[in-house]
Design a protein around this motif. Structure first.
Motif, mmCIF file in Angstrom:
data_model
loop_
_atom_site.group_PDB
_atom_site.id
_atom_site.type_symbol
_atom_site.label_atom_id
_atom_site.label_comp_id
_atom_site.label_asym_id
_atom_site.label_seq_id
_atom_site.Cartn_x
_atom_site.Cartn_y
_atom_site.Cartn_z
ATOM 1 N N UNK A 79 80.131 68.912 60.228
ATOM 2 C CA UNK A 79 80.567 67.933 59.239
ATOM 3 C C UNK A 79 81.739 67.122 59.773
ATOM 4 N N UNK A 80 81.953 65.959 59.173
ATOM 5 C CA UNK A 80 83.045 65.077 59.572
ATOM 6 C C UNK A 80 84.389 65.724 59.252
ATOM 7 N N UNK A 81 85.366 65.533 60.131
ATOM 8 C CA UNK A 81 86.670 66.163 59.961
ATOM 9 C C UNK A 81 87.400 65.684 58.710
ATOM 10 N N UNK A 82 87.132 64.458 58.286
ATOM 11 C CA UNK A 82 87.824 63.917 57.115
ATOM 12 C C UNK A 82 87.146 64.307 55.803
ATOM 13 N N UNK A 83 85.997 64.917 55.877
ATOM 14 C CA UNK A 83 85.261 65.307 54.671
ATOM 15 C C UNK A 83 85.998 66.447 53.956
ATOM 16 N N UNK A 84 86.349 66.266 52.682
ATOM 17 C CA UNK A 84 87.061 67.346 51.965
ATOM 18 C C UNK A 84 86.186 68.576 51.743
ATOM 19 N N UNK A 85 84.882 68.393 51.724
ATOM 20 C CA UNK A 85 83.981 69.534 51.540
ATOM 21 C C UNK A 85 84.038 70.480 52.735
ATOM 22 N N UNK A 86 84.278 69.916 53.937
ATOM 23 C CA UNK A 86 84.349 70.753 55.131
ATOM 24 C C UNK A 86 85.521 71.724 55.033
#
Length: 181
Positions: A64-71
């Motif tokens: 997942x993308x590093x900026x994604x809060x779900x990650x």
């Protein structure tokens, strides 16, 4: 010099392809089954499937993308769950989740925990005691050696109240009460 194969041997070898022979991990599997005294091979295959799914989940979260809060949330939840089960020693990063193996699950089995807490000398003896009904975890008596002990339940592994082993240990330590008789 190799002898000529008999008819039935030739028939059998027609069905076997030695070029694309599937490699099995039977040797490694047998070592782990013996080390942790696992009597049911199905338990070990379940641990393998669980560890594989945990590693796949960790890989998906890592992609997942590093900026994604779900990650961040998923990483924290996964590592917290693994830590509370006792499968991971620390809650630092997804690298710990990718190192989870079937042996991690085997180390959380009740006989191994009993040996760690010095309730038994070896895993085989602990397995026998569990199967005979001498051990409880919390208020419940456990007869299945495949019972996985979480970090919270680790402190509540003890002898059953009416167990002869408990009486013997209490008598040895001069803690046995006449009221219990």
């Amino acid at each position: 010099m190799v002898r000529k194969l008999k008819y039935h041997e030739q028939k059998l070898l027609k069905k076997v392809d030695f070029i694309t022979w599937k490699v099995d991990n039977a040797a490694k599997e047998n070592v782990i089954l013996r080390r942790y005294h696992i009597r049911k091979r199905e338990d070990y295959t379940k641990y393998n499937k669980l560890s594989r799914s945990i590693r796949e989940l960790a890989e998906k979260i890592a992609k997942l993308d590093k900026t994604d809060p779900f990650k961040v949330e998923a990483t924290v939840r996964l590592l917290e769950k693994l830590h509370s089960l006792g499968l991971a020693k620390d809650k630092l990063d997804l690298e710990t989740a990718s190192r989870i193996s079937a042996s991690s699950f085997c180390r959380r089995r009740l006989p191994v925990i009993m040996v760690k807490q010095k309730l038994s000398e070896n895993i085989k003896g602990a397995t026998d005691l569990i199967e005979h009904g001498h051990v409880r975890v919390g208020p419940e008596m456990v007869k299945d050696p495949a019972f996985l002990v979480s970090r919270n339940l680790e402190d509540f592994v003890t002898w059953v109240d009416g167990s002869a082993i408990r009486k013997h240990v209490m008598e040895y330590n001069n803690l046995r009460d006449d009221f219990d008789l």
